[in-house]
Design a protein around this motif. Structure first.
Motif, PDB file in Angstrom:
ATOM      1  N   ARG A  27       0.829  -1.201   0.000  1.00  0.00           N
ATOM      2  CA  ARG A  27       0.000   0.000   0.000  1.00  0.00           C
ATOM      3  C   ARG A  27       0.865   1.254   0.000  1.00  0.00           C
ATOM      4  NH1 ARG A  27      -5.100   2.288   1.834  1.00  0.00           N
ATOM      5  NH2 ARG A  27      -4.509   4.234   2.836  1.00  0.00           N
ATOM      6  N   ARG A  28       1.874   1.232   0.817  1.00  0.00           N
ATOM      7  CA  ARG A  28       2.770   2.373   0.919  1.00  0.00           C
ATOM      8  C   ARG A  28       3.506   2.632  -0.405  1.00  0.00           C
ATOM      9  NH1 ARG A  28       5.851   5.454   4.642  1.00  0.00           N
ATOM     10  NH2 ARG A  28       6.785   6.955   3.247  1.00  0.00           N
ATOM     11  N   ARG A  29       3.940   1.534  -1.056  1.00  0.00           N
ATOM     12  CA  ARG A  29       4.624   1.684  -2.342  1.00  0.00           C
ATOM     13  C   ARG A  29       3.692   2.286  -3.383  1.00  0.00           C
ATOM     14  NH1 ARG A  29       7.026  -3.372  -2.014  1.00  0.00           N
ATOM     15  NH2 ARG A  29       5.943  -4.182  -3.830  1.00  0.00           N
ATOM     16  N   LEU A  30       2.422   1.878  -3.348  1.00  0.00           N
ATOM     17  CA  LEU A  30       1.436   2.426  -4.285  1.00  0.00           C
ATOM     18  C   LEU A  30       1.218   3.918  -4.029  1.00  0.00           C
ATOM     19  CD1 LEU A  30      -1.124  -0.527  -4.266  1.00  0.00           C
ATOM     20  CD2 LEU A  30       0.094   0.312  -6.291  1.00  0.00           C
ATOM     21  N   LEU A  31       1.120   4.309  -2.757  1.00  0.00           N
ATOM     22  CA  LEU A  31       0.895   5.720  -2.421  1.00  0.00           C
ATOM     23  C   LEU A  31       2.062   6.576  -2.900  1.00  0.00           C
ATOM     24  CD1 LEU A  31      -0.539   5.420   1.225  1.00  0.00           C
ATOM     25  CD2 LEU A  31      -1.822   5.790  -0.894  1.00  0.00           C
ATOM     26  N   ASP A  32       3.293   6.110  -2.639  1.00  0.00           N
ATOM     27  CA  ASP A  32       4.472   6.874  -3.058  1.00  0.00           C
ATOM     28  C   ASP A  32       4.546   6.986  -4.577  1.00  0.00           C
ATOM     29  OD1 ASP A  32       5.126   7.176  -0.422  1.00  0.00           O
ATOM     30  OD2 ASP A  32       6.678   5.621  -0.392  1.00  0.00           O
ATOM     31  N   ALA A  33       4.270   5.869  -5.265  1.00  0.00           N
ATOM     32  CA  ALA A  33       4.322   5.881  -6.733  1.00  0.00           C
ATOM     33  C   ALA A  33       3.232   6.793  -7.293  1.00  0.00           C
ATOM     34  CB  ALA A  33       4.160   4.468  -7.290  1.00  0.00           C
ATOM     35  N   ALA A  34       2.079   6.833  -6.633  1.00  0.00           N
ATOM     36  CA  ALA A  34       0.974   7.684  -7.094  1.00  0.00           C
ATOM     37  C   ALA A  34       1.365   9.153  -7.061  1.00  0.00           C
ATOM     38  CB  ALA A  34      -0.276   7.444  -6.250  1.00  0.00           C
ATOM     39  N   ILE A  35       2.056   9.579  -6.012  1.00  0.00           N
ATOM     40  CA  ILE A  35       2.503  10.975  -5.898  1.00  0.00           C
ATOM     41  C   ILE A  35       3.445  11.320  -7.049  1.00  0.00           C
ATOM     42  CG2 ILE A  35       3.943  12.561  -4.520  1.00  0.00           C
ATOM     43  CD1 ILE A  35       1.219  12.207  -3.294  1.00  0.00           C
ATOM     44  N   LEU A  36       4.450  10.484  -7.261  1.00  0.00           N
ATOM     45  CA  LEU A  36       5.436  10.765  -8.306  1.00  0.00           C
ATOM     46  C   LEU A  36       4.783  10.757  -9.688  1.00  0.00           C
ATOM     47  CD1 LEU A  36       8.500   8.729  -6.995  1.00  0.00           C
ATOM     48  CD2 LEU A  36       8.093  11.195  -6.865  1.00  0.00           C
ATOM     49  N   CYS A  37       3.889   9.806  -9.896  1.00  0.00           N
ATOM     50  CA  CYS A  37       3.202   9.677 -11.171  1.00  0.00           C
ATOM     51  C   CYS A  37       2.360  10.923 -11.464  1.00  0.00           C
ATOM     52  CB  CYS A  37       2.322   8.429 -11.100  1.00  0.00           C
ATOM     53  SG  CYS A  37       1.567   7.991 -12.644  1.00  0.00           S
ATOM     54  N   PHE A  64      -5.509   8.134  -5.622  1.00  0.00           N
ATOM     55  CA  PHE A  64      -4.792   9.415  -5.605  1.00  0.00           C
ATOM     56  C   PHE A  64      -5.185  10.283  -4.416  1.00  0.00           C
ATOM     57  CE2 PHE A  64      -4.067   7.914  -9.895  1.00  0.00           C
ATOM     58  CZ  PHE A  64      -2.706   8.136  -9.995  1.00  0.00           C
ATOM     59  N   VAL A  65      -6.438  10.219  -4.024  1.00  0.00           N
ATOM     60  CA  VAL A  65      -6.846  10.991  -2.846  1.00  0.00           C
ATOM     61  C   VAL A  65      -6.150  10.436  -1.599  1.00  0.00           C
ATOM     62  CG1 VAL A  65      -8.811  11.561  -1.356  1.00  0.00           C
ATOM     63  CG2 VAL A  65      -9.004  11.830  -3.833  1.00  0.00           C
ATOM     64  N   ALA A  66      -6.054   9.094  -1.496  1.00  0.00           N
ATOM     65  CA  ALA A  66      -5.357   8.479  -0.362  1.00  0.00           C
ATOM     66  C   ALA A  66      -3.881   8.872  -0.356  1.00  0.00           C
ATOM     67  CB  ALA A  66      -5.494   6.957  -0.419  1.00  0.00           C
ATOM     68  N   ALA A  67      -3.281   8.948  -1.564  1.00  0.00           N
ATOM     69  CA  ALA A  67      -1.862   9.307  -1.662  1.00  0.00           C
ATOM     70  C   ALA A  67      -1.632  10.726  -1.150  1.00  0.00           C
ATOM     71  CB  ALA A  67      -1.392   9.176  -3.114  1.00  0.00           C
ATOM     72  N   LEU A  68      -2.511  11.655  -1.554  1.00  0.00           N
ATOM     73  CA  LEU A  68      -2.355  13.042  -1.110  1.00  0.00           C
ATOM     74  C   LEU A  68      -2.647  13.181   0.385  1.00  0.00           C
ATOM     75  CD1 LEU A  68      -1.465  15.563  -2.691  1.00  0.00           C
ATOM     76  CD2 LEU A  68      -2.150  13.720  -4.201  1.00  0.00           C
TER      77      LEU A  68
END
Lengths: 201, 201
Positions: A12-22, A58-62
């Motif tokens: 989950r954490r990897r997805l959140l970080d990748a979402a921000i960069l993406c 994306f909302v979770a990432a932010l």
């Protein structure tokens, strides 16, 4: 924590970080769940297990990035000077919080939400929550009494200024200009809220 | 002006206006020259006669809108009060300039430019020009001497604050909050630059 739970959390954490960069790099229209999953090295199925929709991801990432920024500010509080110098240090820290990939991603999400009602409905409460956290942290770090006249609005102006400087900095990294504005703003803020500073500072 | 020139000018103006509304409403990825031409009631060929590329069209639209906003501010100058009230009136006017379809379109272009080098190369000089015009107008309207210490940075902070409030207002129209921040900021600005005010005000 069980190994399985731990693995799930790391994914989950990897997805959140990748979402921000993406989001920061390609903007909303190109930011699909598939692209984020690929960048995170996670299968698309696993990504969809964690986040049902693109908006959710994306909302979770932010939300995660915003809370992390506020947490970082609080952790630095112990090292801050006291008195007038503290005001400038806190303003600089707030302004810094509105830079980097997290802020760039936020602008992309914000711009997309302006024209997409479903996304907008999720971004508004996100912004409200993160904004409230940032406001509370700013009040505590400045060590001011929000009950005193003008203090609440001065702190809000501080966050609005930081957002405006962040937007300007999205296309150009004009550090020296930002520093001069921060210094002057700190002088003005100190004059406005200095009397409302709690005596322990 | 010859009728043909006049028609050409009116067509160009219709395209610029339609470009602003289009960008504000559907964002960069959906904003094509064809869509703008259709909304303006202009043939695609005529649109391409006026603007060679999509970038040219939208950058020209924002440049036109920015200059128009600054011109509007200057026209209102004669009706502004003097002294301390003037500061609040000018701040309110500046903050108002960062709202509406023009600002919404600007955010969309800005966000798109962050990830598109060719667009970014055109948006940066646009922003510099409009920013310089807005800064000059703010200094003149406030009636302050930019040579005095802190004045230049205070005026810049004013524009950065306006941009930050504008970004916040893109998703919610929180007028009362904005008004309170404007009032407090005007008090702080007046305290900071009041001594640098030229005696004629």
């Amino acid at each position: 924590m069980e190994p399985r739970q731990e693995r799930s959390r790391a994914t989950r954490r990897r997805l959140l970080d990748a979402a921000i960069l993406c989001l920061a790099e390609v903007g909303w229209s190109g930011s699909t769940v598939a692209l984020v999953a690929a960048r995170a090295g996670v299968s698309r199925g696993a990504a969809q297990h964690h986040f049902r929709t693109r908006e959710d991801l994306f909302v979770a990432a932010l939300r995660h990035a915003g809370a992390a920024r506020v947490g970082e500010m609080r952790r630095h509080a112990a090292g801050l000077p006291t008195g007038r110098e503290r005001t400038e240090a806190v303003v600089a820290m707030l302004v810094d919080a509105y830079t980097g990939a997290e802020f760039a991603a936020g602008v992309q999400l914000w711009a997309a939400a302006a024209n997409a009602p479903a996304l907008r409905a999720q971004v508004l409460p996100l912004e409200e929550d993160v904004g409230r956290q940032a406001h509370r942290a700013a009040v505590e770090l400045l060590g001011v009494d929000e009950g005193a006249p003008g203090v609440r609005e001065s702190v809000q102006a501080c966050l609005d200024l930081a957002r405006g400087l962040g937007l300007a900095g999205l296309l150009t990294d004009d550090g020296p200009r930002r520093e001069r504005v921060v210094r002057q703003w700190a002088v003005m803020l100190d004059a406005a809220v200095g009397a409302a500073r709690s005596p322990v500072r």
